[in-house]
Design an enzyme around this catalytic site. Structure first.
Site, short mmCIF file in Angstrom:
data_model
loop_
_atom_site.label_atom_id
_atom_site.label_comp_id
_atom_site.label_asym_id
_atom_site.label_seq_id
_atom_site.Cartn_x
_atom_site.Cartn_y
_atom_site.Cartn_z
N TYR A 82 24.33 -63.72 56.80
CA TYR A 82 23.46 -64.73 56.21
C TYR A 82 23.74 -64.86 54.70
CZ TYR A 82 20.11 -64.93 60.16
OH TYR A 82 19.49 -65.12 61.36
N GLY A 83 24.21 -63.76 54.12
CA GLY A 83 24.27 -63.64 52.65
C GLY A 83 25.17 -64.64 51.96
N ASN A 133 17.26 -58.21 53.12
CA ASN A 133 16.96 -58.63 51.75
C ASN A 133 17.20 -60.13 51.56
OD1 ASN A 133 16.72 -56.08 49.72
ND2 ASN A 133 17.87 -55.58 51.54
N THR A 134 18.25 -60.63 52.20
CA THR A 134 18.60 -62.04 52.04
C THR A 134 17.47 -62.93 52.55
OG1 THR A 134 20.89 -61.36 52.37
CG2 THR A 134 20.42 -63.70 52.55
N GLU A 184 29.72 -55.06 60.20
CA GLU A 184 29.55 -55.72 61.51
C GLU A 184 30.82 -55.58 62.36
OE1 GLU A 184 26.76 -57.22 62.84
OE2 GLU A 184 25.53 -56.80 61.08
N THR A 240 20.18 -54.28 53.68
CA THR A 240 19.88 -53.22 54.66
C THR A 240 21.13 -52.72 55.38
OG1 THR A 240 19.26 -54.97 56.21
CG2 THR A 240 17.48 -53.85 55.03
N HIS A 241 22.26 -53.37 55.17
CA HIS A 241 23.52 -52.82 55.70
C HIS A 241 24.04 -51.68 54.81
CE1 HIS A 241 23.64 -56.55 58.04
NE2 HIS A 241 24.72 -56.13 58.68
N1 DGL Z 1 21.11 -56.87 55.96
C1 DGL Z 1 21.12 -58.16 55.30
C2 DGL Z 1 20.48 -58.01 53.91
O1 DGL Z 1 19.73 -57.06 53.75
C3 DGL Z 1 22.50 -58.65 55.33
C4 DGL Z 1 22.69 -60.01 54.93
C5 DGL Z 1 23.85 -60.76 55.50
O2 DGL Z 1 23.83 -61.08 56.67
O3 DGL Z 1 24.72 -61.11 54.70
O4 DGL Z 1 20.65 -58.78 53.01
#
Ligand code: DGL
Length: 266
Positions: free
Chosen positions: A42-43, A74-75, A152, A186-187
């Site tokens: 998502y980021g 977080n995103t 991932e 969170t990754h």
């Molecule tokens: N775990 C997501 C975060 O905390 C990852 C975001 C992503 O998908 O880029 O931002």
């Protein structure tokens, strides 16, 4: 007492680090987890897309009769928390950012580094929240966009990941001069081993863990803790990647759970 499950979600498998912490701090709680593995990361996406995806997931989790939503991303927290709370005012929806910032400020940190996705860093939500709680705090931020796709892809414990971490961090750590680092994705707890090896003097703050402490506080205050629930934890992914299955198997070996494939409507 409230034995309904807690809804937890992330763009992929990073949010499983929050579920792991949830099991540790609140072993009686049951979980419905959604990892949007087909649409991760998502980021690097636009705010409109992130809000649209997050709304689809929360609509699903609310329809499953969850008592609380934990945004283990977080995103999504940076870009969609307000609109999700407006949509569902009666359900506690907890994001990862505010609890993490509160912890860092309460420990008296004065110079803080933040690493996160491009979208989270671009929103400057950590900087704004940290300065709101402590106007004198110094904050430096860096986006590390390649880490999430590597996690991932199952490349967490590899030399490629170590080099990637070094690529983003070496100059940032030297120029920032901070001793406290927020893992604003969170990754990133999954790469904490590389960070500890490369920068042993840094104190790491995990947003995955702090959100669970906040959930515990809210459930306790509202008399909503579970006890003796017979619900079995359920994990849903929009693409059943081998890594998602391997990560759930590794993290939750001792718990009873089921994994399903589930695509949400566009
Ligand atoms: N775990 C997501 C975060 O905390 C990852 C975001 C992503 O998908 O880029 O931002």
């Amino acid at each position: 007492m409230d034995n309904r499950p807690i809804g937890v979600f992330d763009s992929g498998l990073g949010g499983l680090t929050s579920v792991h912490e949830l099991h540790r701090q609140l072993p009686e709680e049951k979980v419905i987890y959604y990892g949007d593995t087909a649409r991760t990361p998502y980021g690097s996406k636009s705010p409109e897309t992130i809000i649209k995806f997050a709304t689809q997931i929360v609509d699903y989790l609310v329809a499953r009769n969850t008592k609380m939503i934990l945004i283990a991303c977080n995103t999504v927290t940076a870009l969609a928390l307000d609109s999700l709370r407006e949509r569902y005012p009666a359900i506690p929806i907890i994001g990862v950012i505010e609890p993490t910032v509160r912890k860092v400020v309460s420990e008296g940190c004065s110079n803080v580094g933040v690493i996160a996705t491009k979208a989270t860093i671009g929103s400057d939500v950590y900087g704004r929240e940290l300065r709101r709680m402590d106007p004198d705090i110094k904050v430096c931020s860096a986006a590390c966009p390649a880490i999430v796709p590597l996690v991932e892809e199952g490349l967490t414990d590899t030399d490629i990941m170590e080099l990637t971490v070094k690529h983003y961090m070496d100059d940032f750590v030297r120029e920032g001069g901070f001793s406290d680092l927020i893992l604003g994705c969170t990754h990133y707890p999954l790469v904490a081993g590389h960070l500890r090896k490369l920068y042993p003097d840094l104190r790491l703050y995990s947003s995955s863990a702090e959100v669970v402490s906040e959930a515990r506080r809210i459930l306790t205050e509202n008399d909503m803790l579970a006890s003796g629930s017979e619900f079995t934890d359920r994990y849903y992914a929009s693409d059943m990647s081998d890594n998602f299955i391997a990560m759930t198997d590794m993290l939750f070996r001792d718990t009873d759970f089921k994994i399903h494939l589930l695509k949400l409507e566009e």
